[in-house]
Design an enzyme around this catalytic site. Structure first.
Site, PDB file in Angstrom:
ATOM      1  N   ASN A  13      53.585 -34.632   5.357  1.00  0.00           N
ATOM      2  CA  ASN A  13      54.792 -34.327   4.591  1.00  0.00           C
ATOM      3  C   ASN A  13      55.522 -35.643   4.363  1.00  0.00           C
ATOM      4  O   ASN A  13      56.196 -36.134   5.253  1.00  0.00           O
ATOM      5  CB  ASN A  13      55.664 -33.338   5.379  1.00  0.00           C
ATOM      6  N   TRP A  14      55.349 -36.175   3.155  1.00  0.00           N
ATOM      7  CA  TRP A  14      55.954 -37.486   2.871  1.00  0.00           C
ATOM      8  C   TRP A  14      57.442 -37.397   2.577  1.00  0.00           C
ATOM      9  O   TRP A  14      58.103 -38.418   2.414  1.00  0.00           O
ATOM     10  CB  TRP A  14      55.214 -38.163   1.704  1.00  0.00           C
ATOM     11  N   LYS A  15      57.964 -36.176   2.409  1.00  0.00           N
ATOM     12  CA  LYS A  15      59.390 -36.005   2.084  1.00  0.00           C
ATOM     13  C   LYS A  15      59.734 -36.873   0.867  1.00  0.00           C
ATOM     14  O   LYS A  15      58.904 -37.012  -0.032  1.00  0.00           O
ATOM     15  CB  LYS A  15      60.257 -36.320   3.307  1.00  0.00           C
ATOM     16  N   HIS A  99      60.717 -25.502   4.496  1.00  0.00           N
ATOM     17  CA  HIS A  99      60.971 -26.613   5.416  1.00  0.00           C
ATOM     18  C   HIS A  99      62.435 -26.570   5.846  1.00  0.00           C
ATOM     19  O   HIS A  99      63.315 -26.254   5.041  1.00  0.00           O
ATOM     20  CB  HIS A  99      60.628 -27.950   4.756  1.00  0.00           C
ATOM     21  N   GLU A 101      64.564 -28.805   6.235  1.00  0.00           N
ATOM     22  CA  GLU A 101      65.468 -29.623   5.424  1.00  0.00           C
ATOM     23  C   GLU A 101      65.847 -28.886   4.146  1.00  0.00           C
ATOM     24  O   GLU A 101      66.985 -28.961   3.674  1.00  0.00           O
ATOM     25  CB  GLU A 101      64.810 -30.984   5.127  1.00  0.00           C
ATOM     26  N   GLU A 171      57.925 -25.683  13.392  1.00  0.00           N
ATOM     27  CA  GLU A 171      58.623 -26.966  13.461  1.00  0.00           C
ATOM     28  C   GLU A 171      59.995 -26.773  14.109  1.00  0.00           C
ATOM     29  O   GLU A 171      60.975 -26.438  13.415  1.00  0.00           O
ATOM     30  CB  GLU A 171      58.801 -27.544  12.054  1.00  0.00           C
ATOM     31  N   GLY A 177      61.867 -35.602  13.156  1.00  0.00           N
ATOM     32  CA  GLY A 177      62.443 -36.913  12.881  1.00  0.00           C
ATOM     33  C   GLY A 177      63.259 -37.489  14.022  1.00  0.00           C
ATOM     34  O   GLY A 177      63.993 -38.458  13.847  1.00  0.00           O
ATOM     35  N   SER A 216      57.825 -34.788  15.098  1.00  0.00           N
ATOM     36  CA  SER A 216      57.533 -36.037  15.818  1.00  0.00           C
ATOM     37  C   SER A 216      56.101 -36.093  16.361  1.00  0.00           C
ATOM     38  O   SER A 216      55.875 -36.608  17.460  1.00  0.00           O
ATOM     39  CB  SER A 216      58.562 -36.275  16.935  1.00  0.00           C
ATOM     40  N   GLY A 237      55.486 -35.768   9.520  1.00  0.00           N
ATOM     41  CA  GLY A 237      56.422 -36.457   8.629  1.00  0.00           C
ATOM     42  C   GLY A 237      56.301 -37.962   8.784  1.00  0.00           C
ATOM     43  O   GLY A 237      55.408 -38.604   8.230  1.00  0.00           O
ATOM     44  N   GLY A 238      57.191 -38.550   9.561  1.00  0.00           N
ATOM     45  CA  GLY A 238      57.301 -40.004   9.677  1.00  0.00           C
ATOM     46  C   GLY A 238      55.967 -40.714   9.896  1.00  0.00           C
ATOM     47  O   GLY A 238      55.666 -41.712   9.225  1.00  0.00           O
TER      48      GLY A 238
HETATM   49  P1  PGA Z   1      58.469 -35.700  11.640  1.00  0.00           P
HETATM   50  O1  PGA Z   1      58.662 -34.600  10.471  1.00  0.00           O
HETATM   51  O2  PGA Z   1      57.000 -35.804  11.936  1.00  0.00           O
HETATM   52  O3  PGA Z   1      59.024 -36.990  11.042  1.00  0.00           O
HETATM   53  O4  PGA Z   1      59.262 -35.236  12.808  1.00  0.00           O
HETATM   54  C1  PGA Z   1      57.896 -33.429  10.456  1.00  0.00           C
HETATM   55  C2  PGA Z   1      58.349 -32.547   9.308  1.00  0.00           C
HETATM   56  O5  PGA Z   1      59.533 -32.538   8.981  1.00  0.00           O
HETATM   57  O6  PGA Z   1      57.515 -31.847   8.701  1.00  0.00           O
END
Ligand code: PGA
Length: 255
Positions: A13-15, A99, A101, A171, A177, A216, A237-238
């Site tokens: 997930n590159w956001k 998601h 967010e 999640e 994050g 994470s 994500g990150g």
């Molecule tokens: P993260 O994000 O790996 O940076 O915690 C995961 C996500 O939001 O899908």
């Protein structure tokens, strides 16, 4: 180790990261190095602007491309939204929906998800539905109630046998994050609970559906998470922004 009937899946997930050029640079390198992942499925979810380039750069590879959001209507007066036919035309394979967010910052509701998930499945696209609790909800002992509410509401419109075709990502919001990963036991417990909720609707679909952990995930914690019985891979994500880190996480999902 997850069940043999479920192929491990790792999704990036590159956001809101990576321009077209940055996406191409990542994928040229990643696809060049990926080799034989021994049955691990890999999905990359770039921003809308980089989807076409990502499909192009992964065409001769096992990597599939999915979007980070979608609207359930085929077309209409929905400024800023992107529809399923628009994604299909590009060769996109699915979409992340729900998601945290998008729920927290952009008002995505369970009611909207109850329309989006069946619309994706009807079109042959794979929904990656995210669910998870806040830290206050976990501390208050409400994790299972929150997961039950989200899973029941978001999947209300899916015919039970079709539950096997979606992907769910557990999640926990406090782990996204933050560098704070759920322990393998916490993630396993929550994911087994989600699988049991799905089994109430269709037991064979629940045995086949892939459920990922997200929050994470890093190269140094992926293997112990993916070793848990009900954890079928990760939504990353990150650590998915760097091709070496993401490759290491994909390697950790080998059965
Ligand atoms: P993260 O994000 O790996 O940076 O915690 C995961 C996500 O939001 O899908």
């Amino acid at each position: 180790m997850p069940s043999a009937e479920r192929r491990p899946l790792v999704a990036a997930n590159w956001k809101m990261h990576k321009t077209v050029r940055e996406a191409e640079e990542f994928l040229d390198r990643f696809v060049g190095e990926i080799g034989d992942l021994g049955g691990v499925e890999v999905v990359v979810c770039p921003p809308f602007t980089a989807l076409a380039a990502a499909v192009e750069r992964t065409r001769r590879s096992p990597v599939r491309v999915a979007a980070q959001n979608v609207h359930e209507q085929d077309s209409g007066a929905f400024t800023g939204e992107v529809s399923i036919p628009m994604l299909r035309e590009l060769g996109v394979a699915g979409a992340i929906v729900g998601h945290s967010e998008r729920r927290a910052l952009f008002g995505e509701t369970d009611e909207a998800l109850a329309r989006k998930v069946p619309a994706l499945l009807d079109a042959g696209l794979e929904p990656i539905l995210c669910v998870g609790e806040t830290e206050a909800e976990r501390d208050g002992g409400e994790t299972e109630a929150v997961l039950r509410r989200q899973v029941e509401a978001d999947l209300a419109g899916v015919d039970p046998p079709h539950l096997a075709e979606l992907v769910v990502a557990y999640e926990p919001i406090w782990a996204i994050g933050t560098g704070r990963t759920a322990s393998p036991q916490q993630a396993q417990e929550a994911i087994a609970f989600i699988r049991a909720l799905l089994a109430d609707r269709d037991s064979s679909a629940a045995a086949a559906v892939r459920i990922l952990y997200g929050g994470s995930v890093k190269p140094d914690n992926a293997a112990e998470l993916f070793a848990e019985r009900d954890i079928d891979g990760g939504l990353v994500g990150g650590a998915s922004l760097d091709p070496d880190d993401f490759l290491a996480i994909c390697e950790a999902a080998r059965p």
